[in-house]
Design an enzyme around this catalytic site. Sequence first.
Site, PDB file in Angstrom:
ATOM      1  N   HIS A   1       0.779  -1.251   0.199  1.00  0.00           N
ATOM      2  CA  HIS A   1       0.087  -0.252  -0.019  1.00  0.00           C
ATOM      3  C   HIS A   1       0.938   1.101   0.044  1.00  0.00           C
ATOM      4  O   HIS A   1       2.034   1.172   0.655  1.00  0.00           O
ATOM      5  CB  HIS A   1      -0.918   0.087   1.236  1.00  0.00           C
TER       6      HIS A   1
ATOM      7  N   LYS B   1     -12.170  20.187  10.912  1.00  0.00           N
ATOM      8  CA  LYS B   1     -12.702  20.108   9.728  1.00  0.00           C
ATOM      9  C   LYS B   1     -13.971  20.765   9.751  1.00  0.00           C
ATOM     10  O   LYS B   1     -15.024  20.535  10.537  1.00  0.00           O
ATOM     11  CB  LYS B   1     -12.661  18.909   9.121  1.00  0.00           C
TER      12      LYS B   1
ATOM     13  N   HIS C   1       0.780   5.712  -1.520  1.00  0.00           N
ATOM     14  CA  HIS C   1       0.323   6.791  -2.380  1.00  0.00           C
ATOM     15  C   HIS C   1       1.125   6.962  -3.739  1.00  0.00           C
ATOM     16  O   HIS C   1       1.899   7.694  -3.807  1.00  0.00           O
ATOM     17  CB  HIS C   1       0.216   8.454  -1.814  1.00  0.00           C
TER      18      HIS C   1
END
Length: 357
Positions: free
Chosen positions: A141, A294, A143
């Site tokens: 895994h 957020k 990016h």
Amino acid sequence: MGLLRSTMPPKIQLLAVLAFGVAMLLIENQIQRLDESRAKLERTIARHEVAEVEQRHSEDGGGRDLSPVAENDDTVIIYNRVPKTASTSFTNIAYDLCSKNRFHVLHINTTKNNPVMSLQDQVRFVRNVTTWREMKPGFYHGHVAYLDFSKFGVKGKPMYINVVRDPIERLVSYYYFLRFGDDYRPGLRRRKQGDKKSFDDCVSSGGSDCAAEKLWLQIPFFCGHHSECWNAGSRWALEQAKYNLVNEYLLVGVTEELEDFIMILEAALPRFFKGAAELYRTGKRSHLRKTTEKKPPTKETIAKLQQSNIWKIENEFYEFALEQFQFVRAHAVREKDGELYVLAQSFFYEKIYPKVN
């Protein structure tokens, strides 16, 4: 302090400013050296862990009472995770299951999280994944953009999986993540820490961190290592990403329906994901990473971003992925009393010839 500055001779003031500037440069240089030292330490630890695993394999010959399937299992899964799509939550499940289900998990750590590999690194990576026997079965895994293994003349190809998210929601999450971090590593200083500007204010003032170009990420991650993939707004990249999603990915889920994605993966690949759905529902680490501070954007902010051609193309890809996932789900699970259940095998074999005596 103001009185002291007004009575200070100009030359002394200049020297003070220069001294302050030099001090700041020295501090920044020291921080950079510490970052480099930390990166070297992480690489050393990773090499040491791999060496330990390989040594264990060589000492016991892999004879840990594995089933014949496990002994001959060359399956490799690559999860080229898109940032801020609940990828850490899902990856934590793989880490929690790897010992019990007897597979290896490896993080692909690229320099500065650059999703595009150099050609020489592509060759190295393909060679590692296909020939590294000690790491099979393996779950990789990181990016990184999609990489077509067939270009490199190798026999076996890995299975790709991924998760996508509503483009604006993903960008908002990433915007606040860079400023406030998350509850996964709350003490880590983020790149934009100290910037208190809201996402709405950023959009209204035309800031670069919330520009429409920042939406262009999920398409290039699926499109791959072609130059056109990274040309924001490219319809060729969109079509290539769609093609890869359908033809090169075993399953692509959506953040908003992550539990369903995990349930289908467990049904399709129990070798890796047996117990994943229950772990997601009850495990503490599954929901660990939540972006701090957020704030949801206003309708005006969303409307402004949706005027962009880049959003329209990225959203078209997201809707395409969502439709495909819902199609797969409709043929894999059923709902009963508010609960989802995986469908049992619905095919069998008959009229088998020649008959066995």
